[in-house]
Write a protein that holds these residues in place. Structure first.
Motif, short mmCIF file in Angstrom:
data_model
loop_
_atom_site.label_atom_id
_atom_site.label_comp_id
_atom_site.label_asym_id
_atom_site.label_seq_id
_atom_site.Cartn_x
_atom_site.Cartn_y
_atom_site.Cartn_z
N LYS A 162 0.84 -1.21 0.00
CA LYS A 162 0.00 0.00 0.00
C LYS A 162 0.87 1.26 0.00
N ILE A 163 1.80 1.27 0.94
CA ILE A 163 2.61 2.48 1.17
C ILE A 163 3.37 2.90 -0.10
N LEU A 164 3.98 1.93 -0.76
CA LEU A 164 4.82 2.27 -1.91
C LEU A 164 4.05 2.29 -3.22
N ASP A 165 2.76 2.06 -3.12
CA ASP A 165 1.93 2.09 -4.33
C ASP A 165 0.97 3.27 -4.30
N ALA A 166 1.30 4.25 -3.52
CA ALA A 166 0.36 5.37 -3.34
C ALA A 166 0.89 6.68 -3.91
N GLN A 167 1.82 6.55 -4.87
CA GLN A 167 2.39 7.77 -5.47
C GLN A 167 2.02 7.81 -6.95
N LYS A 168 0.93 8.48 -7.21
CA LYS A 168 0.47 8.57 -8.59
C LYS A 168 0.63 10.01 -9.04
N LEU A 169 1.58 10.26 -9.91
CA LEU A 169 1.87 11.64 -10.30
C LEU A 169 0.84 12.17 -11.28
N ARG A 170 0.22 13.25 -10.93
CA ARG A 170 -0.75 13.90 -11.82
C ARG A 170 -0.07 14.37 -13.10
N SER A 171 1.16 14.83 -12.95
CA SER A 171 1.87 15.33 -14.13
C SER A 171 2.09 14.19 -15.13
N VAL A 172 2.25 12.98 -14.64
CA VAL A 172 2.39 11.82 -15.52
C VAL A 172 1.04 11.54 -16.18
N GLU A 173 0.02 11.55 -15.35
CA GLU A 173 -1.33 11.30 -15.83
C GLU A 173 -1.71 12.25 -16.96
N PHE A 174 -1.29 13.51 -16.83
CA PHE A 174 -1.65 14.49 -17.84
C PHE A 174 -0.60 14.61 -18.94
N LYS A 182 2.67 15.18 -18.90
CA LYS A 182 3.86 16.03 -18.82
C LYS A 182 4.61 15.76 -17.52
N PRO A 183 5.28 14.60 -17.47
CA PRO A 183 5.93 14.16 -16.23
C PRO A 183 6.84 15.24 -15.64
N ALA A 184 6.66 15.51 -14.37
CA ALA A 184 7.52 16.45 -13.66
C ALA A 184 8.23 15.68 -12.56
N HIS A 185 9.54 15.58 -12.69
CA HIS A 185 10.33 14.77 -11.77
C HIS A 185 10.01 15.07 -10.30
N ASP A 186 9.89 16.36 -9.97
CA ASP A 186 9.77 16.73 -8.56
C ASP A 186 8.42 16.46 -7.93
N GLU A 187 7.44 16.10 -8.73
CA GLU A 187 6.14 15.85 -8.12
C GLU A 187 6.21 14.65 -7.17
N MET A 188 7.08 13.70 -7.46
CA MET A 188 7.25 12.56 -6.57
C MET A 188 7.58 13.04 -5.16
N LEU A 189 8.53 13.93 -5.04
CA LEU A 189 8.90 14.43 -3.72
C LEU A 189 7.73 15.14 -3.06
N PHE A 190 7.02 15.90 -3.85
CA PHE A 190 5.87 16.64 -3.32
C PHE A 190 4.87 15.68 -2.67
N ILE A 191 4.61 14.60 -3.35
CA ILE A 191 3.66 13.61 -2.81
C ILE A 191 4.24 12.91 -1.58
N ILE A 192 5.45 12.41 -1.72
CA ILE A 192 6.03 11.63 -0.63
C ILE A 192 6.19 12.47 0.63
N LEU A 193 6.62 13.69 0.47
CA LEU A 193 6.80 14.53 1.64
C LEU A 193 5.49 14.73 2.39
N ASN A 209 -0.30 23.38 -11.46
CA ASN A 209 -1.65 23.51 -11.99
C ASN A 209 -2.48 22.24 -11.85
N TYR A 210 -1.81 21.09 -11.87
CA TYR A 210 -2.54 19.83 -11.79
C TYR A 210 -3.12 19.57 -10.41
#
Lengths: 371, 371, 371, 371
Positions: free
Chosen positions: D18-30, D32-43, D112-113
């Motif tokens: 569960k824990i490691l499967d809960a990072q779904k990047l909106r930027s990827v979904e839309f 335009k992958p943004a590398h830093d969104e991962m940190l934003f979610i995890i933090l 924006n996402y």
């Protein structure tokens, strides 16, 4: 003739006979020894030592920038030294935990002996504030007298002279104003012209138009949310509008809302937006370090205020000031590089950024190019 | 007659004319100013100031414990002061980051001028180690000479005298040995007897028996895992066996494997197990603080070693020592309260703990009882 | 077609229904709720989340370097991401203080329910070690089995594949080997030649000769000290000698004393010595960040070991390992970038540095030159 | 029947699926992958995990205090758990440094996402504030709507119920009011009476009289300073006067200047002044920990505000709020235990403290007395 090398012992090198002989407890002198006064003295001495180092580093950076043309290498050196200052400041904040081990009750055992000594009388701290760019007129006053009234004439003279000369803020502003990239054409004499402000303006306008349309079209948000977002967008619009208008900028400066000149602001914006170009990388990091230092000074003031509240409550500080309120207010009002923080407000996404002509990109790269 | 109060200024109180006048750069003296030497000096001075404070606090705690009967209140005071030491140590570790801003290359600009000055010549640091309980014979040597050879005769005399007297370790050991709860009967003269060691032994034996059975019965683990676990249990068994046998304990002490006496060890164990009883709460926290200090000293040595590796590589340190290896070894070998750390090995779950008779529990509580 | 934007709520965005629903206390399941088990679970989950982020950043840096020619801009990006990793690691070390609030006695309340779960079973941590460059053969073993034995086949396959590919270490080594500045002539095709290694060798020899003479001439040091210093100098001499000899270097690699190739070592040395040249500034910072990460991993292992000692004493860890000894050994032995640390041993003072010909200096600067 | 023990693997225990499967990047979904969104979610996930732990600890402390008579042992346990909360908060503050590695420009890549997701929608954080004692009416509003409007009905119900019940503040106030030492006579039924408030009042008056005389007599200070000090003394006098007058206290509460009841304030004062008595040691530490937690929450808000300023400038936050101003204001206004901080204002030096009668001192000590 060069001085001949000689052996030296740790104690003598560090002059420990002075350093470790400078703790004279007033509570002992007055016949009522208070164990914790030792910490009180030592902690303040440690602060003063660190202030000396910070001033040493800051002055050296100011020297590097106090020239018509800052050498490329010196930006790197400046970054290292500002980084060191930031690391010291981090410790200055953290070690407030140590002074909080003097409980309010224990502090009362020797507080009376200290009057009216106070951190307000720290000459080095004032020197530091002035060097960074704090102007006399922007100071929060906490007594009726001038902040410098507690110092000797000689010290006041030094502060006055510092205030008259260029502060770190002034030097940074001048350096930013000199940066030749706002108009590449005039800068490099190439045929290809690129006027940053007008290109940036076009991008902003396009971006805002698109955003407005996106909100209008969005059928996944309620009417009230749509309304709120459009209102926000309107404010953003107004805000950007004021940026493109040099006169409005000047007015803000006059009203004390901003300090950084129009041209310097535009250069700082350009550096932030095109920081990935090799030649702008170091300038970008340099600006970041200035913000770090400003932020850490604010953190220190906030933390200091809390410590005073905890130790003294609403009581008046040893210097006759209501320390807590004074410190809390300076945390907000004594910022130096607020305008650099606020560059963030002006940023636009990389995807909206005007692209630099190839020839210009080349100019911002190294001479040596790998094939 | 009491001395009359007088005003004092911050500068004079802190003797800043000494503190801020004690940075004489050798690189300047020899005509090749190196900017970073200032930091090198100031940082070491800051360390020495903190050492002075740590010694001030530690000595005061030793005085409180250097009596036949430690007053209840003084345990609280001792905890506060040890906590302060720990907080200072935390800063000592963290500020190594600051010295690392002197890059190896920059250090070379003035390193030659410092020879043979070295942290190895810090008298206060030796004083601190000896006060905590580091014995001359347990020291890692890093030159062929005695560690005290670098000090003046007067300083050597002080160290010798310190080594002869009771260290913090000795005082804690004696205090633990005096604690009257190992045998409650003799302690409080009540009819009800409670011999801690024998009760504890029974519990341990029962617990180990149950664990063995649980492993045997477990059909959710493989045979090989069963085997491994039983082997581990056997080792635990042997280990506990050696605890209950005072002779084996003595042998371990002779062989240098342990330092804390049998009786003191048992008392420390009792305090850890019954720490929730009001009268044992503070003694428990006191023991924890000693472990904190030991741990932080180890952290400091480890961190210091890394810094030396980074700055000097495998090079010989300014004191003629191969600093990295020396520091890394002391991190492991110069621990003082290792036996207190190791009490953890002896703990058993609360659910297995022999229950204290009601009358005894009462004795460990306050006189004032809320109804 | 582009996906249409939509609103999202904080909870849903962060998938808190998963995150906050993943704490199932075994002690509750087995009918003996232990308050502190919650912290035990949450703390480990926090570690795993941070590991995921570290791997995310590290992999992206590896991708940037896994090319024939690393773009200038990407070195800047790599530095930022490694810096982020270092900042996370700092928190990983600091938050060990939190887990230490589970006292040994409290841990025993639920420890039995966890067997044989253990941090040794953290797949992400192994992934991280392998990605950095830890080789299977250099691992300290703590059971008889392969370190990967505790993982599923799928996970083992991933680790195997990672081990076969280029690690961060490998990529850095290759990048250093490619750097074209060891021989400027061949690099830039200019008439002026500059062979770094031979120039550097001359400087070292001259420096050592001078140092020897200085010691001989020094009449302020005793004969025994003179002897000691000359001996040290001799060792330095031998050490440098081995540097200039590629064969000796190869032998050290074969014997496992070093890992970094001769050419890569020379490039790293060059970068360290001439880091002030604009084009080398970023490569220098990049190498520093790698050392930071290595150091912080060592700090984490050291601190982790201390925590285990404190909580478990000499007891066997939950994974059947004697955790303390294992962790302490890995702190020393599992370093990846030890050879970069050790570059410090090879540095010589700036004043002794061979000067770069003007034309070469130009090549290391930016195209755009301010007048 | 007891559940049978079973083996468990690290991954399963921590529910990493569960824990490691809960990072779904909106930027990827839309797209335009943004590398830093991962940190934003995890933090943010890390923050939520820590909030869960803090609530777990805080609730357990509230349970311990939600009784007519708090058991002695439980004060010790409460201290440990509050200390843990403080240690976690320290990390929450420190790790803001990590989120600041997302530069403003990088943030724009995915900002924006996220709309309108915002930390303002963190249910757990509201739960925490309400549990500590933040009242709906004392909240700074940052939109026109109720703070709870962003939550589901179920969540709103939980918050409402929490607000109706006793908060930590309420429980502490009641506990302080129950403490039986304000009037020892009635408390312990001894012949000897000791009324704390009246004795304390006498001491204060004597102290202020003496101080006034000392200033009058001081011929080492100037007339203007004398005047200033006497004015300060007058203010102190007025302040203490208001303390001894229960009616004035009530008025301050009505006007929102204070929150803690008169009786609770007096008890808190007594605990601070006589904290060295064994029975008051733990209550004193308990009050200190509450202040720590309050201070750290303030630090977090201050630091958070700075981070928002840096990342967004004056821009509106993702939740439609002008984040910086809102956060800065809450740092000052959302304090819970301000009145405990302010006890410092009422302290008098130990030397002026009314001495406790011997019999009473005995009552505050342990049953078991060493001879």
């Amino acid at each position: 003739m060069e001085k001949e090398l000689s052996s030296i012992h740790y104690d003598k090198y560090l002059q420990l006979h002075k350093i470790l002989d400078a703790q004279k407890l007033r509570s002992v002198e007055f016949g009522k020894p208070a164990h914790d006064e030792m910490l009180f003295i030592i902690l303040h001495q440690v602060y003063e030592l660190w202030f000396k180092e910070i001033i040493h580093d800051l002055s050296s950076v100011m020297d590097l920038f106090n020239v018509d043309l800052v050498e490329e290498q010196n930006i790197g050196i400046a970054i290292s030294r500002l980084d060191r200052i930031a690391k010291i400041q981090k410790i200055l904040v953290d070690q407030i935990e140590i002074i909080e081990t003097i409980t309010p009750l224990d502090f009362l055992d020797f507080r009376n002996y200290l009057l009216p000594a106070s951190g307000f009388q720290s000459f080095q701290f004032r020197q530091l504030e002035v060097s960074l760019g704090l102007k006399r007129d922007n100071r929060i006053s906490y007594t009726q007298c001038a902040y410098s009234g507690v110092f000797s004439q000689k010290e006041q003279d030094i502060l006055n002279k510092l205030e008259e000369g260029d502060s770190m803020f002034d030097l940074v502003e001048k350096w930013l104003e000199r940066i030749p990239f706002l108009n590449f054409d005039s800068a490099i004499g190439s045929g290809q012209s690129f006027d940053f402000v007008s290109e940036y303006k076009k991008s902003v306008e396009k971006m805002l138009r698109m955003e407005g349309k996106a909100i209008d079209d969005a059928n996944y948000i309620s009417e009230s949310e749509k309304h709120l977002r459009l209102k926000m967008l309107g404010e953003t619009n107004t805000y950007f509008g004021s940026i493109f208008d040099e006169k409005k900028h000047l007015k803000k400066i006059e009203e004390g809302e901003m300090k950084l000149s129009y041209k310097a602001t535009m250069s700082a914006l350009l550096i932030n937006l095109y920081r990935d170009e090799p030649i702008l990388r170091q300038p970008y990091m340099f600006l970041q370090k200035l913000i770090d230092i400003d932020d850490l000074l604010t953190s220190w003031r906030n933390r200091h205020a809390q410590m005073v509240l905890r130790t003294l409550g609403k009581k008046i500080g040893t210097g006759g000031s209501s320390g807590y309120d004074y410190l809390k207010t300076t945390a907000d009002q004594h910022r130096i590089f607020y305008d650099l923080h606020n560059i963030s407000t002006l940023l636009i996404p990389r995807s909206e950024l005007p692209e630099l002509p190839f020839e210009l990109k080349e100019k911002l790269n190294f001479n040596f190019a790998q094939k």
